[in-house]
Design a protein around this motif. Structure first.
Motif, PDB file in Angstrom:
ATOM      1  N   UNK A  66       0.810  -1.221   0.000  1.00  0.00           N
ATOM      2  CA  UNK A  66       0.000   0.000   0.000  1.00  0.00           C
ATOM      3  C   UNK A  66       0.843   1.271   0.000  1.00  0.00           C
ATOM      4  N   UNK A  67       2.121   1.165   0.333  1.00  0.00           N
ATOM      5  CA  UNK A  67       2.903   2.380   0.571  1.00  0.00           C
ATOM      6  C   UNK A  67       3.102   3.271  -0.653  1.00  0.00           C
ATOM      7  N   UNK A  68       2.793   2.794  -1.853  1.00  0.00           N
ATOM      8  CA  UNK A  68       2.895   3.642  -3.039  1.00  0.00           C
ATOM      9  C   UNK A  68       1.548   4.281  -3.410  1.00  0.00           C
ATOM     10  N   UNK A  69       0.474   3.885  -2.740  1.00  0.00           N
ATOM     11  CA  UNK A  69      -0.831   4.481  -2.996  1.00  0.00           C
ATOM     12  C   UNK A  69      -0.790   5.952  -2.570  1.00  0.00           C
ATOM     13  N   UNK A  70      -1.330   6.862  -3.381  1.00  0.00           N
ATOM     14  CA  UNK A  70      -1.293   8.290  -3.041  1.00  0.00           C
ATOM     15  C   UNK A  70      -1.890   8.614  -1.666  1.00  0.00           C
ATOM     16  N   UNK A  71      -2.897   7.867  -1.241  1.00  0.00           N
ATOM     17  CA  UNK A  71      -3.497   8.110   0.080  1.00  0.00           C
ATOM     18  C   UNK A  71      -2.538   7.715   1.189  1.00  0.00           C
ATOM     19  N   UNK A  72      -1.781   6.643   0.980  1.00  0.00           N
ATOM     20  CA  UNK A  72      -0.792   6.209   1.968  1.00  0.00           C
ATOM     21  C   UNK A  72       0.352   7.220   2.017  1.00  0.00           C
ATOM     22  N   UNK A  73       0.778   7.688   0.855  1.00  0.00           N
ATOM     23  CA  UNK A  73       1.839   8.698   0.783  1.00  0.00           C
ATOM     24  C   UNK A  73       1.378   9.964   1.507  1.00  0.00           C
ATOM     25  N   UNK A  74       0.124  10.356   1.301  1.00  0.00           N
ATOM     26  CA  UNK A  74      -0.410  11.569   1.926  1.00  0.00           C
ATOM     27  C   UNK A  74      -0.447  11.451   3.446  1.00  0.00           C
ATOM     28  N   UNK A  75      -0.905  10.307   3.967  1.00  0.00           N
ATOM     29  CA  UNK A  75      -0.960  10.181   5.430  1.00  0.00           C
ATOM     30  C   UNK A  75       0.453  10.143   6.005  1.00  0.00           C
ATOM     31  N   UNK A  76       1.371   9.542   5.298  1.00  0.00           N
ATOM     32  CA  UNK A  76       2.767   9.531   5.757  1.00  0.00           C
ATOM     33  C   UNK A  76       3.302  10.960   5.846  1.00  0.00           C
ATOM     34  N   UNK A  77       2.996  11.772   4.844  1.00  0.00           N
ATOM     35  CA  UNK A  77       3.418  13.178   4.852  1.00  0.00           C
ATOM     36  C   UNK A  77       2.746  13.948   5.991  1.00  0.00           C
ATOM     37  N   UNK A  78       1.459  13.697   6.209  1.00  0.00           N
ATOM     38  CA  UNK A  78       0.726  14.389   7.274  1.00  0.00           C
ATOM     39  C   UNK A  78       1.255  14.019   8.659  1.00  0.00           C
ATOM     40  N   UNK A  79       1.721  12.792   8.812  1.00  0.00           N
ATOM     41  CA  UNK A  79       2.228  12.332  10.114  1.00  0.00           C
ATOM     42  C   UNK A  79       3.665  12.789  10.393  1.00  0.00           C
ATOM     43  N   UNK A  80       4.391  13.137   9.356  1.00  0.00           N
ATOM     44  CA  UNK A  80       5.817  13.452   9.494  1.00  0.00           C
ATOM     45  C   UNK A  80       6.133  14.483  10.586  1.00  0.00           C
ATOM     46  N   UNK A  81       5.341  15.566  10.761  1.00  0.00           N
ATOM     47  CA  UNK A  81       5.666  16.512  11.838  1.00  0.00           C
ATOM     48  C   UNK A  81       5.459  15.939  13.247  1.00  0.00           C
ATOM     49  N   UNK A  82       4.726  14.837  13.342  1.00  0.00           N
ATOM     50  CA  UNK A  82       4.351  14.281  14.642  1.00  0.00           C
ATOM     51  C   UNK A  82       5.073  12.980  14.992  1.00  0.00           C
TER      52      UNK A  82
END
Length: 109
Positions: A66-82
């Motif tokens: 799943x890690x290449x799915x755009x939604x997975x990429x987006x949540x990974x980016x959103x979590x990065x500051x936390x």
């Protein structure tokens, strides 16, 4: 059922933001596509624990797929500051943050 436990570091006070990010993600079809049946998030003294239960099969493999799915990429980016890798020098993918289960017990049906 198969479970995975991801261990990482979480910025102080980020639990609410992380909860909201996952609530948004879990309203999409991604959990169904990944076979996720249950997700639980825990925090302890700056550590983050992400327990995820899957229908069947290997959850780690499903996460990798799943890690290449755009939604997975987006949540990974959103979590990065936390959320930061527990060991940034060895982290390459979510599989590098998964704890290894060494004991399991459950009650008989």
């Amino acid at each position: 059922m198969h479970s995975t436990l991801i261990v990482a570091r979480m910025a102080s006070g980020s639990d609410r933001a992380v909860s909201e990010i996952f609530a948004d993600f879990d309203r999409t079809e991604m959990p169904t596509l990944m076979g996720t049946r249950r997700r639980q998030l825990f925090a302890y003294r700056g550590l983050y624990f992400h327990l995820q239960d899957f229908e069947a099969g290997d959850g780690a493999t499903r996460i990798e797929q799943a890690k290449t799915d755009p939604r997975f990429v987006a949540i990974s980016d959103d979590l990065r500051p936390h959320i930061q890798a527990y060991d940034p020098q060895t982290w390459r993918s979510p599989a590098d943050a998964m704890a290894t289960r060494f004991y399991h017990w459950e009650a008989s049906a």
